[in-house]
Design an enzyme around this catalytic site. Sequence first.
Site, PDB file in Angstrom:
ATOM      1  N   GLY A  15       3.245  -5.529   7.425  1.00  0.00           N
ATOM      2  CA  GLY A  15       2.175  -6.487   6.664  1.00  0.00           C
ATOM      3  C   GLY A  15       0.950  -6.852   7.579  1.00  0.00           C
ATOM      4  N   GLY A  16       0.244  -7.862   6.933  1.00  0.00           N
ATOM      5  CA  GLY A  16      -0.497  -8.431   7.844  1.00  0.00           C
ATOM      6  C   GLY A  16      -0.332  -9.500   8.890  1.00  0.00           C
ATOM      7  N   THR A  17      -1.386  -9.698   9.854  1.00  0.00           N
ATOM      8  CA  THR A  17      -1.081 -10.684  11.018  1.00  0.00           C
ATOM      9  C   THR A  17      -0.469 -12.092  10.467  1.00  0.00           C
ATOM     10  OG1 THR A  17      -2.366  -9.358  12.142  1.00  0.00           O
ATOM     11  CG2 THR A  17      -1.887 -11.705  13.303  1.00  0.00           C
ATOM     12  N   ALA A  18      -1.201 -12.690   9.350  1.00  0.00           N
ATOM     13  CA  ALA A  18      -1.024 -13.917   8.993  1.00  0.00           C
ATOM     14  C   ALA A  18       0.446 -14.226   8.414  1.00  0.00           C
ATOM     15  CB  ALA A  18      -2.013 -14.230   7.783  1.00  0.00           C
ATOM     16  N   ALA A  19       0.682 -13.342   7.683  1.00  0.00           N
ATOM     17  CA  ALA A  19       2.277 -13.447   7.299  1.00  0.00           C
ATOM     18  C   ALA A  19       3.261 -13.408   8.699  1.00  0.00           C
ATOM     19  CB  ALA A  19       2.418 -12.184   6.189  1.00  0.00           C
TER      20      ALA A  19
ATOM     21  N   CYS B  28      -3.155   0.878   7.355  1.00  0.00           N
ATOM     22  CA  CYS B  28      -3.174   0.265   8.620  1.00  0.00           C
ATOM     23  C   CYS B  28      -3.558   1.180   9.541  1.00  0.00           C
ATOM     24  CB  CYS B  28      -1.898  -0.368   9.004  1.00  0.00           C
ATOM     25  SG  CYS B  28      -0.681   0.626   9.534  1.00  0.00           S
TER      26      CYS B  28
ATOM     27  N   GLU C 282       5.512  -4.502  11.929  1.00  0.00           N
ATOM     28  CA  GLU C 282       4.537  -3.450  11.802  1.00  0.00           C
ATOM     29  C   GLU C 282       3.123  -4.044  10.934  1.00  0.00           C
ATOM     30  OE1 GLU C 282       6.998  -0.179  13.289  1.00  0.00           O
ATOM     31  OE2 GLU C 282       4.756  -0.566  13.155  1.00  0.00           O
TER      32      GLU C 282
ATOM     33  N   ASN D  98       0.881  -1.094  -0.080  1.00  0.00           N
ATOM     34  CA  ASN D  98      -0.054  -0.003  -0.017  1.00  0.00           C
ATOM     35  C   ASN D  98       0.560   1.245  -0.124  1.00  0.00           C
ATOM     36  OD1 ASN D  98       0.782  -0.438   2.632  1.00  0.00           O
ATOM     37  ND2 ASN D  98      -1.082   0.487   3.510  1.00  0.00           N
TER      38      ASN D  98
HETATM   39  N1  LIG Z   1       1.632  -1.113  10.386  1.00  0.00           N
HETATM   40  C1  LIG Z   1       1.759  -0.833   9.489  1.00  0.00           C
HETATM   41  O1  LIG Z   1       2.745  -0.039   9.077  1.00  0.00           O
HETATM   42  C2  LIG Z   1       1.122  -1.289   8.142  1.00  0.00           C
HETATM   43  C3  LIG Z   1       0.391  -2.685   7.967  1.00  0.00           C
HETATM   44  N2  LIG Z   1      -0.043  -2.973   6.892  1.00  0.00           N
HETATM   45  C4  LIG Z   1      -0.925  -4.236   6.996  1.00  0.00           C
HETATM   46  O2  LIG Z   1      -0.632  -4.966   5.796  1.00  0.00           O
HETATM   47  C5  LIG Z   1      -1.775  -5.775   5.518  1.00  0.00           C
HETATM   48  C6  LIG Z   1      -1.650  -5.339   3.816  1.00  0.00           C
HETATM   49  O3  LIG Z   1      -0.610  -5.287   2.873  1.00  0.00           O
HETATM   50  P1  LIG Z   1      -0.370  -6.725   2.074  1.00  0.00           P
HETATM   51  O4  LIG Z   1       0.802  -6.250   1.244  1.00  0.00           O
HETATM   52  O5  LIG Z   1      -1.433  -7.263   1.703  1.00  0.00           O
HETATM   53  O6  LIG Z   1       0.016  -7.597   3.365  1.00  0.00           O
HETATM   54  P2  LIG Z   1       0.717  -9.120   3.322  1.00  0.00           P
HETATM   55  O7  LIG Z   1       0.963  -9.462   4.729  1.00  0.00           O
HETATM   56  O8  LIG Z   1      -0.140  -9.727   2.555  1.00  0.00           O
HETATM   57  O9  LIG Z   1       2.284  -8.966   2.642  1.00  0.00           O
HETATM   58  C7  LIG Z   1       2.974  -7.956   3.146  1.00  0.00           C
HETATM   59  C8  LIG Z   1       4.409  -8.767   2.541  1.00  0.00           C
HETATM   60  O10 LIG Z   1       4.768  -9.809   3.198  1.00  0.00           O
HETATM   61  C9  LIG Z   1       4.869 -10.737   2.213  1.00  0.00           C
HETATM   62  N3  LIG Z   1       4.443 -12.006   2.801  1.00  0.00           N
HETATM   63  C10 LIG Z   1       3.326 -12.675   2.564  1.00  0.00           C
HETATM   64  N4  LIG Z   1       3.126 -13.869   3.341  1.00  0.00           N
HETATM   65  C11 LIG Z   1       4.344 -14.221   3.643  1.00  0.00           C
HETATM   66  C12 LIG Z   1       5.198 -15.224   4.501  1.00  0.00           C
HETATM   67  N5  LIG Z   1       4.594 -16.235   4.784  1.00  0.00           N
HETATM   68  N6  LIG Z   1       6.252 -14.870   4.742  1.00  0.00           N
HETATM   69  C13 LIG Z   1       7.091 -13.853   4.429  1.00  0.00           C
HETATM   70  N7  LIG Z   1       6.421 -12.935   3.731  1.00  0.00           N
HETATM   71  C14 LIG Z   1       5.048 -13.021   3.449  1.00  0.00           C
HETATM   72  C15 LIG Z   1       4.009 -10.374   0.912  1.00  0.00           C
HETATM   73  O11 LIG Z   1       4.789 -10.611  -0.314  1.00  0.00           O
HETATM   74  C16 LIG Z   1       4.322  -8.865   1.239  1.00  0.00           C
HETATM   75  O12 LIG Z   1       5.798  -8.674   0.745  1.00  0.00           O
HETATM   76  C17 LIG Z   1      -2.784  -5.170   6.009  1.00  0.00           C
HETATM   77  O13 LIG Z   1      -2.924  -6.179   7.162  1.00  0.00           O
HETATM   78  C18 LIG Z   1      -2.352  -3.911   6.755  1.00  0.00           C
HETATM   79  O14 LIG Z   1      -2.999  -3.601   8.092  1.00  0.00           O
HETATM   80  C19 LIG Z   1      -0.003  -2.209   5.894  1.00  0.00           C
HETATM   81  C20 LIG Z   1       0.683  -1.033   5.779  1.00  0.00           C
HETATM   82  C21 LIG Z   1       1.126  -0.321   6.801  1.00  0.00           C
HETATM   83  O1  LIG Z   2       0.886   6.143   6.578  1.00  0.00           O
HETATM   84  C1  LIG Z   2       1.611   5.320   6.539  1.00  0.00           C
HETATM   85  O2  LIG Z   2       2.848   5.396   7.011  1.00  0.00           O
HETATM   86  C2  LIG Z   2       1.506   3.820   5.986  1.00  0.00           C
HETATM   87  S1  LIG Z   2       0.294   3.114   7.124  1.00  0.00           S
HETATM   88  O3  LIG Z   2      -0.769   3.964   7.369  1.00  0.00           O
HETATM   89  O4  LIG Z   2       1.278   2.523   8.052  1.00  0.00           O
HETATM   90  O5  LIG Z   2      -0.090   1.970   6.476  1.00  0.00           O
END
Ligand SMILES: NC(=O)C1=CN([C@@H]2O[C@H](COP(=O)(O)OP(=O)(O)OC[C@H]3O[C@@H](n4cnc5c(N)ncnc54)[C@H](O)[C@@H]3O)[C@@H](O)[C@H]2O)C=CC1
Ligand SMILES: O=C(O)CS(=O)(=O)O
Length: 455
Positions: free
Chosen positions: A212-216, A266, A232, A137
């Site tokens: 990324g997401g919690t599952a990953a 997020c 994060e 994102n």
């Molecule tokens: N806390 C934060 O700063 C942020 C959190 N997010 C979270 O990320 C999610 C959306 O982004 P997505 O790209 O769809 O997340 P995602 O978790 O599907 O993927 C994130 C990254 O992890 C990789 N990945 C996926 N499964 C993996 C595994 N088993 N092992 C290692 N790497 C893996 C993906 O290829 C990608 O590069 C939402 O849950 C959002 O809340 C998104 C942006 C900022």
């Molecule tokens: O604004 C940002 O820093 C990205 S996120 O809000 O953490 O997804």
Amino acid sequence: MASYSVINPWNDECLGEYVYADAGAVSASLDALRRGELIQRSLAAHERADILRRLAELLKTHREELAMLITAEIGKTISDARVELDRAFNTTIASAEEARQIAGEALDSDAYPPTRERIGVVVWRPLGTVLCITPFNFPLNIAMHKLGPAFAAGNAVLFKPGPQNTASARRLVELCYEAGMPPETLQLCIPDVPAMAELVAHPQIKAINFTGGTAAANAIAKAAGFKKLLLELGGNDPLIIMPDADIDAAVAAAINQRFATAGQRCTATKRVFVHREVYARFRDALVEKTRTLAVGDPTLETTFVGPVIHAAAADEISGRIEDALSRGAVLACGHKREGNLLWPTVIEEVPDDATLVVEETFGPVLPLRQFDHLDEVVELVNASPFGLQAGVFTQDIRVMRRLFDELEVGLLATNDGPGFRAEHFPFGGVKDSGIGREGVKYAIREMSYQKTLVI
Ligand SMILES: NC(=O)C1=CN([C@@H]2O[C@H](COP(=O)(O)OP(=O)(O)OC[C@H]3O[C@@H](n4cnc5c(N)ncnc54)[C@H](O)[C@@H]3O)[C@@H](O)[C@H]2O)C=CC1
Ligand SMILES: O=C(O)CS(=O)(=O)O
């Protein structure tokens, strides 16, 4: 070898066909990074700082090219993409400046008996090779929040972006090299997900910096063992509107922090808690403004809401709205879909246990929840497994202090929304929203260790 296509979420154009990195490519990157760790030791802090400053200037020079690339790959509006580039510039400049001042401390051994007349000199040292994994994102700013501090700290970086971001990630790495970052210190590598556990567990990888997401995150934590994790993750971020709120400002924050980026943040406002005394005023003003938002082609400067990342995401968001409506929720506006385009939706009377508000919903939908007492809000917010950021509109410092003390979050923004972020502030949540802190100075220390010389 396994391949993948990157499809423009707006017009379904195939932007590129790519091949996932196989074991040979991963091994070659790790070999290069082993040399990169030695090269980093030969670089002085001012040399790292100069490279990062040059990179910041290149990001500014190529702002429009990179913004258009982001818009094509993930459907982010060109306006939002330009904002992301400006933020990435700040993140990179901050990394350059922090590279010059990774300061330690000197300690007196005789603070406690026995007297030994020794001094402890404590310095920060890089962990070695860091695996940086980024989400779709914010392909450049979240990348720079990892690459910038990791390089500034003296690490070698294995950069693993989401496959959706392949072209923008490649372009970013090209600019890093053009700025003078030795290729051995930064390697771009995109293996398919099944290969990631082995890479995470690889002994050369000393830390995993993941957004990324919690599952990953759970899969990474399982594979990582005794390694430094900086996670994060998601959020279910509340915006709280008190009776003394500036309603116009609160509506603007709700709209900007939920409907911009098609709600795919997020830290986006995921739930609005509105005090009964101002509920009707806030809702009517919000709906009136929401109905005026331009939805459509993300390449147009007039567009406020572009498409979400893919059909599966649109299906999930629409399905959660349908589920809430089937359980008695009331639609105030929106809930219209064309392909990956979801019209900004305001929805009321959503059951507190509906998936729409219990899970993190990553799209342009805003549930409103009326309340009479702050006790209700604190209980509902803290009941969430997430704890990232929160926002409150009020003039009452007692309300600010109470929420700051009682909400289980990493940041409370007053008279602003939970989407507030300054690149140099500490950033991160508690509970299922992650562990550790980004924000340039803090990320540098997360990807370093303290070493002490006694003299
Ligand atoms: N806390 C934060 O700063 C942020 C959190 N997010 C979270 O990320 C999610 C959306 O982004 P997505 O790209 O769809 O997340 P995602 O978790 O599907 O993927 C994130 C990254 O992890 C990789 N990945 C996926 N499964 C993996 C595994 N088993 N092992 C290692 N790497 C893996 C993906 O290829 C990608 O590069 C939402 O849950 C959002 O809340 C998104 C942006 C900022
Ligand atoms: O604004 C940002 O820093 C990205 S996120 O809000 O953490 O997804």
